[in-house]
Design a protein around this motif. Structure first.
Motif, PDB file in Angstrom:
ATOM      1  N   THR A  53      64.475-112.731 -10.027  1.00  0.00           N
ATOM      2  CA  THR A  53      65.176-112.043  -8.940  1.00  0.00           C
ATOM      3  C   THR A  53      66.598-111.625  -9.304  1.00  0.00           C
ATOM      4  OG1 THR A  53      66.067-114.090  -7.978  1.00  0.00           O
ATOM      5  CG2 THR A  53      63.890-113.352  -7.196  1.00  0.00           C
ATOM      6  N   GLN A  54      67.093-112.058 -10.460  1.00  0.00           N
ATOM      7  CA  GLN A  54      68.497-111.836 -10.794  1.00  0.00           C
ATOM      8  C   GLN A  54      68.654-110.853 -11.952  1.00  0.00           C
ATOM      9  OE1 GLN A  54      71.022-113.528  -8.852  1.00  0.00           O
ATOM     10  NE2 GLN A  54      69.103-113.713  -7.699  1.00  0.00           N
ATOM     11  N   PHE A  55      69.546-109.895 -11.745  1.00  0.00           N
ATOM     12  CA  PHE A  55      69.851-108.860 -12.735  1.00  0.00           C
ATOM     13  C   PHE A  55      71.346-108.886 -13.010  1.00  0.00           C
ATOM     14  CE2 PHE A  55      66.070-107.673 -10.498  1.00  0.00           C
ATOM     15  CZ  PHE A  55      65.251-107.085 -11.444  1.00  0.00           C
ATOM     16  N   THR A  56      71.739-108.316 -14.133  1.00  0.00           N
ATOM     17  CA  THR A  56      73.151-108.215 -14.467  1.00  0.00           C
ATOM     18  C   THR A  56      73.415-106.885 -15.161  1.00  0.00           C
ATOM     19  OG1 THR A  56      75.020-109.349 -15.507  1.00  0.00           O
ATOM     20  CG2 THR A  56      72.955-109.334 -16.736  1.00  0.00           C
ATOM     21  N   ALA A  57      74.644-106.430 -15.068  1.00  0.00           N
ATOM     22  CA  ALA A  57      75.075-105.225 -15.780  1.00  0.00           C
ATOM     23  C   ALA A  57      76.506-105.472 -16.250  1.00  0.00           C
ATOM     24  CB  ALA A  57      75.004-103.995 -14.888  1.00  0.00           C
ATOM     25  N   ASP A  58      76.735-105.294 -17.522  1.00  0.00           N
ATOM     26  CA  ASP A  58      78.076-105.458 -18.080  1.00  0.00           C
ATOM     27  C   ASP A  58      78.787-104.119 -18.068  1.00  0.00           C
ATOM     28  OD1 ASP A  58      77.651-108.168 -18.641  1.00  0.00           O
ATOM     29  OD2 ASP A  58      76.733-107.704 -20.570  1.00  0.00           O
ATOM     30  N   GLY A  59      79.875-104.030 -17.316  1.00  0.00           N
ATOM     31  CA  GLY A  59      80.619-102.772 -17.251  1.00  0.00           C
ATOM     32  C   GLY A  59      79.728-101.634 -16.813  1.00  0.00           C
ATOM     33  N   ASN A  60      79.694-100.602 -17.623  1.00  0.00           N
ATOM     34  CA  ASN A  60      78.830 -99.453 -17.335  1.00  0.00           C
ATOM     35  C   ASN A  60      77.513 -99.532 -18.086  1.00  0.00           C
ATOM     36  OD1 ASN A  60      80.620 -98.242 -15.563  1.00  0.00           O
ATOM     37  ND2 ASN A  60      81.711 -97.193 -17.212  1.00  0.00           N
ATOM     38  N   GLY A  61      77.235-100.690 -18.674  1.00  0.00           N
ATOM     39  CA  GLY A  61      76.000-100.862 -19.423  1.00  0.00           C
ATOM     40  C   GLY A  61      74.782-100.873 -18.522  1.00  0.00           C
ATOM     41  N   PRO A  62      73.616-100.926 -19.114  1.00  0.00           N
ATOM     42  CA  PRO A  62      72.390-100.911 -18.312  1.00  0.00           C
ATOM     43  C   PRO A  62      72.178-102.226 -17.567  1.00  0.00           C
ATOM     44  CG  PRO A  62      71.859-101.292 -20.609  1.00  0.00           C
ATOM     45  CD  PRO A  62      73.352-101.017 -20.542  1.00  0.00           C
ATOM     46  N   TRP A  63      71.437-102.131 -16.475  1.00  0.00           N
ATOM     47  CA  TRP A  63      71.014-103.325 -15.752  1.00  0.00           C
ATOM     48  C   TRP A  63      69.992-104.051 -16.613  1.00  0.00           C
ATOM     49  CZ3 TRP A  63      73.143-105.348 -11.557  1.00  0.00           C
ATOM     50  CH2 TRP A  63      73.943-104.529 -10.754  1.00  0.00           C
ATOM     51  N   LYS A  64      70.087-105.368 -16.614  1.00  0.00           N
ATOM     52  CA  LYS A  64      69.136-106.189 -17.367  1.00  0.00           C
ATOM     53  C   LYS A  64      68.665-107.332 -16.485  1.00  0.00           C
ATOM     54  CE  LYS A  64      71.267-105.317 -21.828  1.00  0.00           C
ATOM     55  NZ  LYS A  64      71.984-105.916 -22.963  1.00  0.00           N
ATOM     56  N   LEU A  65      67.383-107.583 -16.552  1.00  0.00           N
ATOM     57  CA  LEU A  65      66.831-108.763 -15.896  1.00  0.00           C
ATOM     58  C   LEU A  65      67.340-109.972 -16.660  1.00  0.00           C
ATOM     59  CD1 LEU A  65      64.795-109.940 -13.816  1.00  0.00           C
ATOM     60  CD2 LEU A  65      63.047-109.719 -15.595  1.00  0.00           C
ATOM     61  N   LYS A  66      67.952-110.912 -15.958  1.00  0.00           N
ATOM     62  CA  LYS A  66      68.435-112.119 -16.637  1.00  0.00           C
ATOM     63  C   LYS A  66      67.234-112.895 -17.172  1.00  0.00           C
ATOM     64  CE  LYS A  66      72.835-112.674 -14.282  1.00  0.00           C
ATOM     65  NZ  LYS A  66      73.729-113.617 -13.587  1.00  0.00           N
ATOM     66  N   PRO A  67      67.431-113.703 -18.219  1.00  0.00           N
ATOM     67  CA  PRO A  67      66.312-114.428 -18.825  1.00  0.00           C
ATOM     68  C   PRO A  67      65.470-115.186 -17.790  1.00  0.00           C
ATOM     69  CG  PRO A  67      68.286-114.715 -20.142  1.00  0.00           C
ATOM     70  CD  PRO A  67      68.705-114.000 -18.879  1.00  0.00           C
ATOM     71  N   VAL A  68      64.154-115.127 -18.018  1.00  0.00           N
ATOM     72  CA  VAL A  68      63.180-115.720 -17.094  1.00  0.00           C
ATOM     73  C   VAL A  68      62.395-116.814 -17.815  1.00  0.00           C
ATOM     74  CG1 VAL A  68      61.175-115.238 -15.632  1.00  0.00           C
ATOM     75  CG2 VAL A  68      62.981-113.523 -15.869  1.00  0.00           C
ATOM     76  N   ASP A  69      62.221-117.947 -17.167  1.00  0.00           N
ATOM     77  CA  ASP A  69      61.447-119.061 -17.711  1.00  0.00           C
ATOM     78  C   ASP A  69      60.001-118.617 -17.899  1.00  0.00           C
ATOM     79  OD1 ASP A  69      60.052-121.425 -18.194  1.00  0.00           O
ATOM     80  OD2 ASP A  69      61.195-122.575 -16.729  1.00  0.00           O
ATOM     81  N   PRO A  70      59.495-118.642 -19.140  1.00  0.00           N
ATOM     82  CA  PRO A  70      58.131-118.160 -19.388  1.00  0.00           C
ATOM     83  C   PRO A  70      57.040-119.068 -18.847  1.00  0.00           C
ATOM     84  CG  PRO A  70      59.058-119.070 -21.401  1.00  0.00           C
ATOM     85  CD  PRO A  70      60.157-119.085 -20.365  1.00  0.00           C
ATOM     86  N   VAL A  71      57.391-120.284 -18.455  1.00  0.00           N
ATOM     87  CA  VAL A  71      56.390-121.241 -17.964  1.00  0.00           C
ATOM     88  C   VAL A  71      55.948-120.901 -16.538  1.00  0.00           C
ATOM     89  CG1 VAL A  71      55.987-123.679 -17.421  1.00  0.00           C
ATOM     90  CG2 VAL A  71      57.241-123.047 -19.491  1.00  0.00           C
ATOM     91  N   VAL A  72      56.834-120.284 -15.760  1.00  0.00           N
ATOM     92  CA  VAL A  72      56.519-119.973 -14.365  1.00  0.00           C
ATOM     93  C   VAL A  72      55.523-118.815 -14.318  1.00  0.00           C
ATOM     94  CG1 VAL A  72      57.461-119.263 -12.144  1.00  0.00           C
ATOM     95  CG2 VAL A  72      58.750-120.817 -13.599  1.00  0.00           C
ATOM     96  N   THR A  73      54.484-118.978 -13.529  1.00  0.00           N
ATOM     97  CA  THR A  73      53.425-117.963 -13.462  1.00  0.00           C
ATOM     98  C   THR A  73      53.673-116.961 -12.338  1.00  0.00           C
ATOM     99  OG1 THR A  73      52.077-119.219 -11.909  1.00  0.00           O
ATOM    100  CG2 THR A  73      51.735-119.665 -14.270  1.00  0.00           C
ATOM    101  N   ASP A  74      53.045-115.802 -12.481  1.00  0.00           N
ATOM    102  CA  ASP A  74      53.112-114.801 -11.408  1.00  0.00           C
ATOM    103  C   ASP A  74      52.440-115.309 -10.137  1.00  0.00           C
ATOM    104  OD1 ASP A  74      54.635-112.931 -12.743  1.00  0.00           O
ATOM    105  OD2 ASP A  74      52.916-111.783 -13.451  1.00  0.00           O
ATOM    106  N   ASN A  75      51.451-116.186 -10.271  1.00  0.00           N
ATOM    107  CA  ASN A  75      50.824-116.768  -9.071  1.00  0.00           C
ATOM    108  C   ASN A  75      51.850-117.566  -8.271  1.00  0.00           C
ATOM    109  OD1 ASN A  75      48.288-115.710  -9.503  1.00  0.00           O
ATOM    110  ND2 ASN A  75      47.587-117.467 -10.671  1.00  0.00           N
ATOM    111  N   PHE A  76      52.668-118.341  -8.959  1.00  0.00           N
ATOM    112  CA  PHE A  76      53.706-119.113  -8.271  1.00  0.00           C
ATOM    113  C   PHE A  76      54.753-118.175  -7.680  1.00  0.00           C
ATOM    114  CE2 PHE A  76      57.392-122.242  -8.510  1.00  0.00           C
ATOM    115  CZ  PHE A  76      57.052-122.850  -7.321  1.00  0.00           C
TER     116      PHE A  76
END
Length: 99
Positions: A53-76
């Motif tokens: 749910t969390q994104f970041t953008a440095d200055g005028n750089g592109p938006w990036k999805l912050k790192p996501v724990d790979p263990v969590v499933t899309d079902n959860f």
């Protein structure tokens, strides 16, 4: 809403419609808000988020999805009313359109 109903404050059809919408959406909104708060906390302490749910953008750089724990499933994620990882990555791309 239940208290308003019990005290006979709902008078019109619109009152009842709005009350029903609040009651229907309340649980879903609570799950989403809890997931977003947890993700914000985790990213603020330098850990990967769980629900994408969390994104970041440095200055005028592109938006990036912050790192996501790979263990969590899309079902959860679905149980918490948050986007799938693929949907979050699509949202990242959408945020960067026209940048």
């Amino acid at each position: 809403m239940k208290a308003l109903f019990a005290e006979d404050h709902l008078q019109s059809g619109n009152d009842y419609c709005h009350a029903a919408m609040v009651l229907q959406q309340n649980d879903r909104a609570a799950r989403l808000l809890a997931a977003e708060a947890e993700d914000r906390f985790l990213t603020n302490i330098g850990r990967p988020q769980r629900f994408a749910t969390q994104f970041t953008a440095d200055g005028n750089g592109p938006w990036k999805l912050k790192p996501v724990d790979p263990v969590v499933t899309d079902n959860f994620r679905r149980l918490m009313d948050t986007p799938s990882l693929a949907d979050a990555k699509n949202q990242e791309a959408d945020l960067n359109k026209g940048r």
